[in-house]
Design a protein around this motif. Structure first.
Motif, PDB file in Angstrom:
ATOM      1  N   ASN A 165     -20.011 -43.241 -12.627  1.00 24.63           N
ATOM      2  CA  ASN A 165     -20.148 -43.641 -14.019  1.00 24.63           C
ATOM      3  C   ASN A 165     -19.163 -42.883 -14.916  1.00 24.63           C
ATOM      4  OD1 ASN A 165     -22.567 -45.294 -13.490  1.00 24.63           O
ATOM      5  ND2 ASN A 165     -23.506 -43.329 -13.013  1.00 24.63           N
ATOM      6  N   ASP A 166     -18.971 -43.405 -16.134  1.00 23.54           N
ATOM      7  CA  ASP A 166     -18.056 -42.773 -17.083  1.00 23.54           C
ATOM      8  C   ASP A 166     -18.663 -41.539 -17.743  1.00 23.54           C
ATOM      9  OD1 ASP A 166     -16.069 -44.622 -16.600  1.00 23.54           O
ATOM     10  OD2 ASP A 166     -16.745 -45.967 -18.191  1.00 23.54           O
ATOM     11  N   ASP A 167     -19.973 -41.446 -17.789  1.00 31.04           N
ATOM     12  CA  ASP A 167     -20.629 -40.242 -18.316  1.00 31.04           C
ATOM     13  C   ASP A 167     -21.959 -40.066 -17.603  1.00 31.04           C
ATOM     14  OD1 ASP A 167     -22.877 -41.508 -19.728  1.00 31.04           O
ATOM     15  OD2 ASP A 167     -21.414 -42.159 -21.210  1.00 31.04           O
ATOM     16  N   SER A 168     -22.613 -38.934 -17.879  1.00 31.55           N
ATOM     17  CA  SER A 168     -23.847 -38.593 -17.168  1.00 31.55           C
ATOM     18  C   SER A 168     -25.066 -38.607 -18.078  1.00 31.55           C
ATOM     19  CB  SER A 168     -23.706 -37.200 -16.535  1.00 31.55           C
ATOM     20  OG  SER A 168     -23.513 -36.212 -17.537  1.00 31.55           O
ATOM     21  N   LEU A 169     -24.947 -39.192 -19.269  1.00 31.64           N
ATOM     22  CA  LEU A 169     -26.041 -39.192 -20.227  1.00 31.64           C
ATOM     23  C   LEU A 169     -27.168 -40.117 -19.763  1.00 31.64           C
ATOM     24  CD1 LEU A 169     -27.257 -38.459 -22.996  1.00 31.64           C
ATOM     25  CD2 LEU A 169     -25.984 -40.405 -23.946  1.00 31.64           C
ATOM     26  N   THR A 170     -28.384 -39.578 -19.710  1.00 31.20           N
ATOM     27  CA  THR A 170     -29.563 -40.389 -19.401  1.00 31.20           C
ATOM     28  C   THR A 170     -30.685 -40.019 -20.359  1.00 31.20           C
ATOM     29  OG1 THR A 170     -30.396 -38.794 -17.765  1.00 31.20           O
ATOM     30  CG2 THR A 170     -29.024 -40.609 -16.947  1.00 31.20           C
ATOM     31  N   ARG A 171     -31.543 -40.989 -20.623  1.00 32.84           N
ATOM     32  CA  ARG A 171     -32.765 -40.767 -21.402  1.00 32.84           C
ATOM     33  C   ARG A 171     -33.923 -41.408 -20.644  1.00 32.84           C
ATOM     34  NH1 ARG A 171     -29.267 -42.438 -26.025  1.00 32.84           N
ATOM     35  NH2 ARG A 171     -28.621 -40.501 -27.083  1.00 32.84           N
ATOM     36  N   THR A 172     -35.004 -40.647 -20.487  1.00 30.30           N
ATOM     37  CA  THR A 172     -36.134 -41.092 -19.680  1.00 30.30           C
ATOM     38  C   THR A 172     -37.435 -40.594 -20.302  1.00 30.30           C
ATOM     39  OG1 THR A 172     -34.765 -40.869 -17.687  1.00 30.30           O
ATOM     40  CG2 THR A 172     -37.122 -41.098 -17.359  1.00 30.30           C
ATOM     41  N   TRP A 173     -38.409 -41.489 -20.402  1.00 29.45           N
ATOM     42  CA  TRP A 173     -39.760 -41.049 -20.746  1.00 29.45           C
ATOM     43  C   TRP A 173     -40.409 -40.473 -19.490  1.00 29.45           C
ATOM     44  CZ3 TRP A 173     -41.081 -40.647 -25.618  1.00 29.45           C
ATOM     45  CH2 TRP A 173     -40.576 -41.544 -26.566  1.00 29.45           C
ATOM     46  N   VAL A 174     -41.099 -39.352 -19.631  1.00 33.92           N
ATOM     47  CA  VAL A 174     -41.710 -38.715 -18.468  1.00 33.92           C
ATOM     48  C   VAL A 174     -43.002 -38.020 -18.883  1.00 33.92           C
ATOM     49  CG1 VAL A 174     -40.336 -36.608 -18.785  1.00 33.92           C
ATOM     50  CG2 VAL A 174     -41.307 -37.120 -16.543  1.00 33.92           C
ATOM     51  N   ARG A 175     -43.963 -38.019 -17.973  1.00 33.23           N
ATOM     52  CA  ARG A 175     -45.187 -37.237 -18.162  1.00 33.23           C
ATOM     53  C   ARG A 175     -45.791 -36.937 -16.793  1.00 33.23           C
ATOM     54  NH1 ARG A 175     -49.738 -41.473 -20.581  1.00 33.23           N
ATOM     55  NH2 ARG A 175     -49.651 -43.011 -18.889  1.00 33.23           N
ATOM     56  N   ASP A 176     -46.699 -35.987 -16.757  1.00 32.97           N
ATOM     57  CA  ASP A 176     -47.431 -35.665 -15.536  1.00 32.97           C
ATOM     58  C   ASP A 176     -48.148 -36.913 -15.034  1.00 32.97           C
ATOM     59  OD1 ASP A 176     -48.825 -33.407 -13.803  1.00 32.97           O
ATOM     60  OD2 ASP A 176     -50.423 -34.706 -14.567  1.00 32.97           O
ATOM     61  N   HIS A 177     -48.186 -37.090 -13.709  1.00 38.30           N
ATOM     62  CA  HIS A 177     -48.752 -38.331 -13.176  1.00 38.30           C
ATOM     63  C   HIS A 177     -50.254 -38.444 -13.417  1.00 38.30           C
ATOM     64  CE1 HIS A 177     -50.647 -37.113  -9.118  1.00 38.30           C
ATOM     65  NE2 HIS A 177     -50.376 -35.999  -9.744  1.00 38.30           N
ATOM     66  N   GLN A 178     -50.905 -37.343 -13.761  1.00 41.29           N
ATOM     67  CA  GLN A 178     -52.321 -37.372 -14.135  1.00 41.29           C
ATOM     68  C   GLN A 178     -52.508 -37.248 -15.644  1.00 41.29           C
ATOM     69  OE1 GLN A 178     -53.531 -34.020 -11.689  1.00 41.29           O
ATOM     70  NE2 GLN A 178     -54.481 -35.388 -10.199  1.00 41.29           N
ATOM     71  N   ALA A 179     -51.413 -37.385 -16.392  1.00 42.30           N
ATOM     72  CA  ALA A 179     -51.429 -37.215 -17.853  1.00 42.30           C
ATOM     73  C   ALA A 179     -52.029 -35.856 -18.230  1.00 42.30           C
ATOM     74  CB  ALA A 179     -52.177 -38.352 -18.532  1.00 42.30           C
ATOM     75  N   ARG A 180     -51.685 -34.832 -17.445  1.00 41.73           N
ATOM     76  CA  ARG A 180     -52.138 -33.473 -17.765  1.00 41.73           C
ATOM     77  C   ARG A 180     -51.605 -33.076 -19.130  1.00 41.73           C
ATOM     78  NH1 ARG A 180     -50.037 -28.502 -18.036  1.00 41.73           N
ATOM     79  NH2 ARG A 180     -51.151 -26.676 -17.200  1.00 41.73           N
ATOM     80  N   PRO A 181     -52.429 -32.454 -19.979  1.00 40.42           N
ATOM     81  CA  PRO A 181     -51.948 -32.051 -21.304  1.00 40.42           C
ATOM     82  C   PRO A 181     -50.773 -31.085 -21.212  1.00 40.42           C
ATOM     83  CG  PRO A 181     -54.342 -32.010 -21.245  1.00 40.42           C
ATOM     84  CD  PRO A 181     -53.883 -32.238 -19.832  1.00 40.42           C
ATOM     85  N   LEU A 182     -49.835 -31.250 -22.108  1.00 43.07           N
ATOM     86  CA  LEU A 182     -48.628 -30.442 -22.123  1.00 43.07           C
ATOM     87  C   LEU A 182     -48.948 -29.020 -22.579  1.00 43.07           C
ATOM     88  CD1 LEU A 182     -45.526 -30.676 -21.719  1.00 43.07           C
ATOM     89  CD2 LEU A 182     -45.361 -31.189 -24.163  1.00 43.07           C
TER      90      LEU A 182
END
Length: 270
Positions: A165-182
């Motif tokens: 690719n021309d750049d390495s920029l990525t954006r991703t939504w992520v959370r614990d698979h059990q929705a553990r509180p942050l």
């Protein structure tokens, strides 16, 4: 009357056991659910090192920064951790946390704790424009036997890896698979949830690993509580690849645009 059933820990907490072994000493173990290629995922190591400091009864304040040096490969042998308060002041504390396996240091962190007070507050960094909410994006299945299976991810933008690719920029939504509180240990782990940026610039699958990682914890405890088990937006990009090393910088945002943490890494590649 029957005793109440024990409360089951979230998987992330089960994977970070700490058993007192003496003053400033803790025993622990590897959890292969958080494995990465040939060893533990670096975010797991960072979270364990931070958790050991926060487990010390005389620590003061909340995490504001940490730098982790990953100095050697880990196997499935027992682990021990040692902590040390290098300097404890009224506003800021500096601690070290060292991870030892087979009588050798394999990782070490400098953890900075701060007393958060009401002061001037503003954001100069801006939440990215046009980000699709996670509910409108199909989830990406995690790879079985790999730490990514322990998280729920929704790809927002960025090219596929191993495509030159021309750049390495990525954006991703992520959370614990059990929705553990942050909380701060999980936030430290999420600061290393990004795939190595070399995967987005080279079509060849190359060995790569993090050498050093710094995390700056901008979020207050109240802001972490407001996120709860919701998704956070993880953004990452590299600046330069040269002579077997590259950097990558990242940011973690809440859904409502609060900058929770930023991170800088130095990575090795072949």
């Amino acid at each position: 009357m029957d005793d109440a059933a024990p409360v089951r820990l979230h998987d992330f907490d089960e994977a970070l056991p700490l058993h007192p072994a003496g003053p400033r000493l803790w025993d622990s173990r590897i959890d292969k659910r958080y494995w990465n290629m040939i060893g533990p995922w670096g975010g797991w190591t960072a979270a364990l090192l931070l958790k050991a400091v926060l487990a010390e009864g005389d620590h003061g304040g909340t995490p504001v920064a940490m730098t982790v040096n990953l100095m050697g490969g880990l196997d499935e042998s027992p682990l021990s951790l040692s902590t040390r308060p290098v300097r404890q002041g009224k506003s800021v504390e500096f601690w070290t946390s060292e991870l030892i396996q087979n009588n050798a240091a394999v990782a070490m962190a400098m953890v900075t704790l701060g007393q958060r007070r009401e002061t001037f507050s503003t954001h100069e960094a801006s939440f990215p424009d046009g980000v699709t909410p996670p509910e409108a994006i199909e989830g990406v299945p995690g790879r079985a036997g790999f730490f990514t299976a322990m998280f729920e991810t929704r790809q927002v933008s960025g090219s596929a890896p191993l495509q030159a690719n021309d750049d390495s920029l990525t954006r991703t939504w992520v959370r614990d698979h059990q929705a553990r509180p942050l909380d701060y240990p999980l936030l430290a782990g999420l600061a290393d949830v990004f795939a190595p940026r070399i995967f987005y610039r080279s079509p060849e699958r190359r060995p790569a690993s993090t050498v050093s990682m710094s995390v700056y914890f901008h979020a207050t405890p109240a802001e972490l509580a407001a996120v709860g088990g919701d998704f956070v937006l993880a953004q990452a990009q590299a600046r330069r690849f040269e002579s077997g090393f590259f950097d990558q910088h990242g940011a973690l945002w809440s859904r409502d645009g609060v900058l929770l943490a930023t991170t800088e890494q130095l990575c090795w590649f072949k």
